[in-house]
Design a protein around this motif. Structure first.
Motif, short mmCIF file in Angstrom:
data_model
loop_
_atom_site.label_atom_id
_atom_site.label_comp_id
_atom_site.label_asym_id
_atom_site.label_seq_id
_atom_site.Cartn_x
_atom_site.Cartn_y
_atom_site.Cartn_z
N ILE A 1 0.84 -1.20 0.00
CA ILE A 1 0.00 0.00 0.00
C ILE A 1 0.87 1.25 0.00
CG2 ILE A 1 -1.63 1.33 1.39
CD1 ILE A 1 -3.01 -1.23 2.14
N ALA A 2 1.99 1.20 0.72
CA ALA A 2 2.89 2.36 0.77
C ALA A 2 3.39 2.73 -0.62
CB ALA A 2 4.07 2.07 1.69
N THR B 1 -4.74 7.96 -3.42
CA THR B 1 -5.41 8.38 -2.19
C THR B 1 -6.00 7.13 -1.51
OG1 THR B 1 -7.58 8.66 -3.22
CG2 THR B 1 -6.05 10.54 -3.30
N PRO B 2 -6.39 7.25 -0.24
CA PRO B 2 -7.05 6.12 0.42
C PRO B 2 -8.27 5.62 -0.34
CG PRO B 2 -6.36 7.70 2.07
CD PRO B 2 -6.08 8.33 0.74
N ASP B 3 -9.06 6.55 -0.90
CA ASP B 3 -10.23 6.12 -1.66
C ASP B 3 -9.83 5.43 -2.96
OD1 ASP B 3 -12.20 6.78 0.13
OD2 ASP B 3 -12.62 8.76 -0.75
N LEU C 1 -13.93 -1.79 -2.43
CA LEU C 1 -14.61 -1.21 -1.30
C LEU C 1 -15.17 0.17 -1.67
CD1 LEU C 1 -12.09 -2.03 1.58
CD2 LEU C 1 -14.28 -3.15 1.13
N PRO C 2 -16.29 0.57 -1.05
CA PRO C 2 -16.86 1.90 -1.35
C PRO C 2 -16.00 3.01 -0.77
CG PRO C 2 -18.05 0.89 0.45
CD PRO C 2 -17.08 -0.16 -0.05
N PRO C 3 -16.12 4.22 -1.29
CA PRO C 3 -15.39 5.37 -0.70
C PRO C 3 -15.79 5.55 0.74
CG PRO C 3 -16.36 5.93 -2.83
CD PRO C 3 -16.94 4.60 -2.45
N ARG C 4 -14.88 6.11 1.53
CA ARG C 4 -15.15 6.32 2.94
C ARG C 4 -16.35 7.24 3.15
NH1 ARG C 4 -9.52 8.47 4.84
NH2 ARG C 4 -9.77 9.51 2.83
N SER C 5 -16.61 8.13 2.20
CA SER C 5 -17.74 9.07 2.35
C SER C 5 -19.08 8.34 2.31
CB SER C 5 -17.68 10.13 1.24
OG SER C 5 -17.71 9.48 -0.04
N ASN C 6 -19.11 7.11 1.76
CA ASN C 6 -20.36 6.36 1.66
C ASN C 6 -20.62 5.51 2.89
OD1 ASN C 6 -20.57 7.44 -0.86
ND2 ASN C 6 -20.20 5.54 -1.99
N LEU C 7 -19.67 5.48 3.81
CA LEU C 7 -19.82 4.60 4.99
C LEU C 7 -20.63 5.30 6.07
CD1 LEU C 7 -16.21 3.11 5.21
CD2 LEU C 7 -18.27 2.11 4.18
#
Length: 218
Positions: free
Chosen positions: A193-194, A202-204, A212-218
């Motif tokens: 990942i690094a 980016t993380p997303d 996995l869905p974007p963090r904004s959808n959680l």
């Protein structure tokens, strides 16, 4: 914990198993095992278990008057189970729990795993012994690891039973795979990942790569 400092603990576990006649020494090389595993039935593919080819029993001491290796192995496993035909290990995920809770260990071990190496010629503890002894020493209650180790969990549950250790709750998660379905692994130069982060992901972006869905959808 470092295995290099844990030899006394591993030796104690080995002595406990040895005192009950559950261990034996083997001088076979990988080449010897491969030849012996394929020799009895020419043209029949050898069976592979969690550690590679299932050991054909070349150095296994006889447990009865029978010359049938599988019968001797069955007696050995029965002795190891101390009268219990099943040992339960519970999966954290419901989709695994149905398939693996109350697994019939005698059949599983004989047919799909075979005899397991617990200590190597160098005197070092093998993975299966070390992880069981160290988990117990650290009071591990939950083990989360990849689905590629699911087939090794019966070995660990059996050792925990024999050594009077509690069995943790296990969860085996799905592996991250490439577009060809091959699992990502460091030995195949799969990126960490690094590395993706260094390249500007980016993380997303990384979440999207693994479905996995974007963090904004959680």
């Amino acid at each position: 914990m470092r295995q290099a400092t844990r030899r006394a603990a591993y030796e104690a576990a080995l002595c406990s198993l040895s005192d009950r006649g559950l261990l034996y020494s083997c001088a076979c090389s990988r080449h010897d095992i491969a030849e012996a595993a394929s020799a009895p039935q020419e043209g029949v593919e050898p069976i592979w278990g969690p550690d590679g080819l299932i050991y054909p029993g070349t150095c296994r001491p006889p447990k009865s008057n029978t010359t049938d290796d599988r019968a001797a192995q069955r007696l050995n496993i029965t002795a190891a189970l101390s009268g219990r035909s099943t040992i339960a290990f519970q999966e954290l995920a419901a989709d695994f729990k149905t398939a693996n809770n109350n697994m019939t260990f005698a059949s599983q071990l004989i047919n799909n795993i075979g005899d397991v190496v617990l200590s190597r010629r160098s005197g070092d503890a093998a993975y299966h012994l070390a992880v069981v002894v160290d988990d117990a020493a650290q009071n591990i209650t939950h083990v989360v690891r990849g689905a590629d180790l699911l087939s090794a969990t019966p070995i660990h549950a059996l050792l925990q039973h024999l050594l009077n250790y509690p069995t943790p709750i296990y969860h085996h998660h799905a592996l991250i795979r490439d577009t060809d379905g091959k699992r990502l692994a460091k030995r195949d130069d799969a990126k960490a990942i690094a590395k993706f982060r260094d390249e500007g992901a980016t993380p997303d972006d990384i979440r999207e790569m693994v479905g996995l869905p974007p963090r904004s959808n959680l």
